[in-house]
Design an enzyme around this catalytic site. Structure first.
Site, PDB file in Angstrom:
ATOM      1  N   ASP A  35      32.644 -19.747  18.267  1.00 10.34           N
ATOM      2  CA  ASP A  35      33.245 -18.795  18.760  1.00 10.34           C
ATOM      3  C   ASP A  35      33.299 -18.239  20.215  1.00 10.34           C
ATOM      4  OD1 ASP A  35      34.907 -18.954  16.223  1.00 10.34           O
ATOM      5  OD2 ASP A  35      33.735 -17.166  15.422  1.00 10.34           O
ATOM      6  N   GLU A 201      44.553 -17.833  14.540  1.00 10.21           N
ATOM      7  CA  GLU A 201      43.734 -16.655  15.012  1.00 10.21           C
ATOM      8  C   GLU A 201      42.972 -17.115  16.317  1.00 10.21           C
ATOM      9  OE1 GLU A 201      40.619 -16.877  11.986  1.00 10.21           O
ATOM     10  OE2 GLU A 201      39.779 -18.830  12.459  1.00 10.21           O
TER      11      GLU A 201
END
Ligand SMILES: *[C@@H]1O[C@H](CO)[C@@H](O)[C@H](O)[C@H]1NC(C)=O
Length: 322
Positions: A35, A201
């Site tokens: 991420d 997301e």
């Protein structure tokens, strides 16, 4: 024999239309990332890479291609937010404003919708230089339609906006009162996938030319060793765009992002599996660069083995491609 230019472009053009994905740019040293959040330091152009885990991992390099080295944590003893998961922070998003670097992060636990988005500041981005400011005021306890994860900050005219979310009901957006706090009021839904697990997301909103480009990750984000999804259901990077930063995002076919739209920018190919968790860096020398993590099938599929990927973005007919 010298071929006329028109003949050459007749050969190469069908390839460009074929959505062949470029492989990631070079990476040497410790290329682990998860991420990722990526920013270049104002003073010297040095790259700082932030990743999910503990107090947010920090790596740095003088060049985008490395050598990368892990240098420590932003918040070595975790977040001051009293919430489960405060020693294992997720999904850093970093930007610079008026002499200060801001980092948004998530306090949550896997599979829960009880989450808080926190913020920390630094003047150098180095480990040990970060001050925690706790919650931004954006949190969820499981009763909301959204989940307070995966924050992404953007300045639009005089207002700062925080994009976030979510799985479940997709991507959301809320205005900020200051870099440290959100405004009161209900967040707006900006993207939703009606199908399957509604698995979108990690939004990242990037302004380029006449449009705001909403990049997001679709599909299953991890557990590739133990619970590998059907091919095509793993993480991939999609985009929608709008002339507004706040609404009306559509994909290349004109399908609204709120009605399951999204054009794929990058998906599994060659040794690259499940690219996602992306952002866009406006690199000082390369211009817009898409960065992300991916599983390298030659290395392994575990989260601890994810690799930093990056590609210079090109824009064809107003749409980004790698
Ligand atoms: C929406 O979800 C379905 C089912 O998981 C998936 O096939 C599709 O690619 C998703 N669309 C986007 C834009 O993420």
């Amino acid at each position: 024999m010298i071929l006329p230019l028109s003949f050459l472009s007749a050969i190469t053009f069908p390839l460009a239309l074929d959505q062949a994905y470029g492989n990631p740019g070079p990476c040497s040293g410790n290329c682990w990332a998860h991420d990722p959040g990526l920013w270049q330091r104002e003073s010297d152009g040095k790259y700082f890479l932030f990743s999910t885990g503990k107090g947010i991992h920090i790596s740095s390099a003088d060049n985008l291609g490395g050598p990368w080295a892990e240098i420590g944590y932003a918040l070595p003893s975790g977040s001051t937010i009293a919430h489960g998961g405060n020693d294992d922070l997720w999904a850093p998003d970093v930007h610079y404003e008026d002499g200060t670097y801001y980092m948004y992060y998530v306090v949550s636990t896997l599979g829960s919708r009880s989450s808080v988005i926190g913020v920390a500041t630094s003047t150098t981005m180095e480990p040990g230089s970060w001050t925690d400011h706790g919650s931004t005021g954006l949190s969820t306890d499981g009763s909301q339609k959204y989940n307070a994860i995966d924050a992404n900050w953007i300045q639009v005219d005089d207002t700062s906006i925080l994009n976030f979310g979510s799985y479940w009901n997709g991507l959301y957006q809320v205005d900020m009162a200051s870099p440290l706090k959100i405004e009161d009021g209900a967040p707006n839904n900006i993207a939703y996938n009606a199908s399957g697990d509604h698995a979108i997301e990690a939004s990242f909103l990037f302004h380029y030319g006449d449009f705001y480009y909403l990049f997001f990750s679709s599909g299953q984000a991890s557990k590739y060793e133990t619970d590998r999804p059907a091919p095509g259901d793993e993480y991939r990077i999609n985009v929608c765009r709008s002339e507004s930063a706040r609404e009306d995002f559509v994909d290349k076919d004109g399908v609204p992002c709120l009605e399951s739209g999204g054009t794929t920018v990058l998906a599994s190919h060659d040794y690259v599996y499940a690219p996602g968790g992306q952002g866009v860096l406006n690199d000082r020398s390369l211009g817009p660069v898409l960065y992300y993590h991916y599983a390298n099938t030659d290395i392994g599929l575990a989260v601890e083995q994810f690799q930093l990927g990056w590609n210079k973005l090109s824009w064809i007919d107003g749409w980004p491609c790698v």
